[in-house]
Write an enzyme that holds these catalytic residues in place. Sequence first.
Site, mmCIF file in Angstrom:
data_model
loop_
_atom_site.group_PDB
_atom_site.id
_atom_site.type_symbol
_atom_site.label_atom_id
_atom_site.label_comp_id
_atom_site.label_asym_id
_atom_site.label_seq_id
_atom_site.Cartn_x
_atom_site.Cartn_y
_atom_site.Cartn_z
ATOM 1 N N HIS A 1 0.836 -1.208 0.000
ATOM 2 C CA HIS A 1 0.000 0.000 0.000
ATOM 3 C C HIS A 1 0.869 1.256 0.000
ATOM 4 O O HIS A 1 0.639 2.188 -0.778
ATOM 5 C CB HIS A 1 -0.937 -0.004 1.215
ATOM 6 C CG HIS A 1 -1.935 -1.112 1.190
ATOM 7 N ND1 HIS A 1 -3.149 -1.013 0.561
ATOM 8 C CD2 HIS A 1 -1.873 -2.378 1.684
ATOM 9 C CE1 HIS A 1 -3.804 -2.164 0.676
ATOM 10 N NE2 HIS A 1 -3.044 -2.999 1.353
ATOM 11 N N ARG B 1 5.865 2.528 -10.850
ATOM 12 C CA ARG B 1 6.994 3.412 -10.593
ATOM 13 C C ARG B 1 7.681 3.808 -11.901
ATOM 14 O O ARG B 1 7.612 3.083 -12.894
ATOM 15 C CB ARG B 1 8.008 2.739 -9.662
ATOM 16 C CG ARG B 1 7.435 2.389 -8.312
ATOM 17 C CD ARG B 1 8.523 2.154 -7.277
ATOM 18 N NE ARG B 1 9.425 1.049 -7.588
ATOM 19 C CZ ARG B 1 9.147 -0.238 -7.378
ATOM 20 N NH1 ARG B 1 7.971 -0.582 -6.892
ATOM 21 N NH2 ARG B 1 10.035 -1.163 -7.656
ATOM 22 N N GLU C 1 3.016 -4.586 -12.756
ATOM 23 C CA GLU C 1 4.390 -4.282 -13.195
ATOM 24 C C GLU C 1 4.872 -5.360 -14.165
ATOM 25 O O GLU C 1 5.443 -5.062 -15.220
ATOM 26 C CB GLU C 1 5.316 -4.207 -11.969
ATOM 27 C CG GLU C 1 4.972 -3.067 -11.033
ATOM 28 C CD GLU C 1 5.622 -3.160 -9.662
ATOM 29 O OE1 GLU C 1 5.443 -2.213 -8.871
ATOM 30 O OE2 GLU C 1 6.289 -4.175 -9.358
#
Length: 366
Positions: free
Chosen positions: A20, A175, A275
């Site tokens: 999280h 990211r 991802e």
Amino acid sequence: MIVMNVVIRADASVQIGTGHVMRCLTLAEQLKERGTDVAFICREHEGHLCEFIRDKGFHVFALPGKDVKINEPRNTHEKWLGVPQERDAAETIEVLKTIRPDLLIVDHYGIDHIWEQTIRPYVHNIMVIDDLADRPHQCDYLLDQNFYEQMNRRYDALVPRHCSLFLGPKYALLRKEFRQTDTRVRNQLNHVLVFFGGSDLSNETARALQAIQHIKSRTLTADVVLGKNNPYKDELKARYAEDERIHFHIHVDYMARLMNRADVCIGAGGSTTWERCYLGLPTIMMTVAKNQEEIARDLSENGIVHYLGKKEDVTPEMIAQSLEQLIQHPDQLRQYSQKSVKLMEKKEMHMENLFQTILQKGDHSH
């Protein structure tokens, strides 16, 4: 130029894991790139990441780590807060009074509409990040980055009518290192990545490593990533120290590079799923939490992952058999890879739409 203030309420702990906070950090970085001031409110549970967040350049307002018995929890995960929701809300309000944020982002399974309603007078807008769709929310925006057959209907009775929904992997919080790494379709299995999240309390990594040792091929190599909260890391490194095919990495900041190098990942569900899909990395998946099971089944039925089942039902032999199958049938590996990439198509456009919406000034609450 008016700078928007955003506050994120999220926790990490040995019990909750790191996912999280990590995805909220990803969101915080992207908000910061767009000229927004971002701060975090986190409770100091065992295994919290407050210092890690500060090291990334964000202010953290720390709530004291508590473990109060919650007699009648209102939702399945309320105990993860460590205190009753009312108390958490009161402590959060003390912080919010000094900031009056334009946007409060909540990523916590222990929080529901009661907490959000209590907080409402102290913020302009509330955004919830959820995966479970198991409790009502009082919010203006909701993001659920998961893949479900029925994803467009899951929140129908759980959010206010005015709430904007952002649903599916096209809104996955990735990211920068992933967004800047090229996607690659896999055609042959030579190198494996093993990763079961920040904690891996049930030591699924050990099972995956046993499977790799079953494989006779000397050309098969593996990168194994262990989180800093992994209680088995020293034991695993010692046990496999002699095996030259296996390389260990602890709490890495170069995961995209490891994923890009791999031809298949042995891992759990959770946020790293997206991802892997984004980079075209096929997964031999087992689920380690109840909320991962439906997603894993739906992904499997759509030919996107190779799903073996719940962790307690999966043996090292099953994992080894799956590896052998993909070594011998590279066409299957290629199909998983291509379907993963297709799932994440046009992601950047969808994310831009999300940011434009949530960064609008003004009060959307009704």
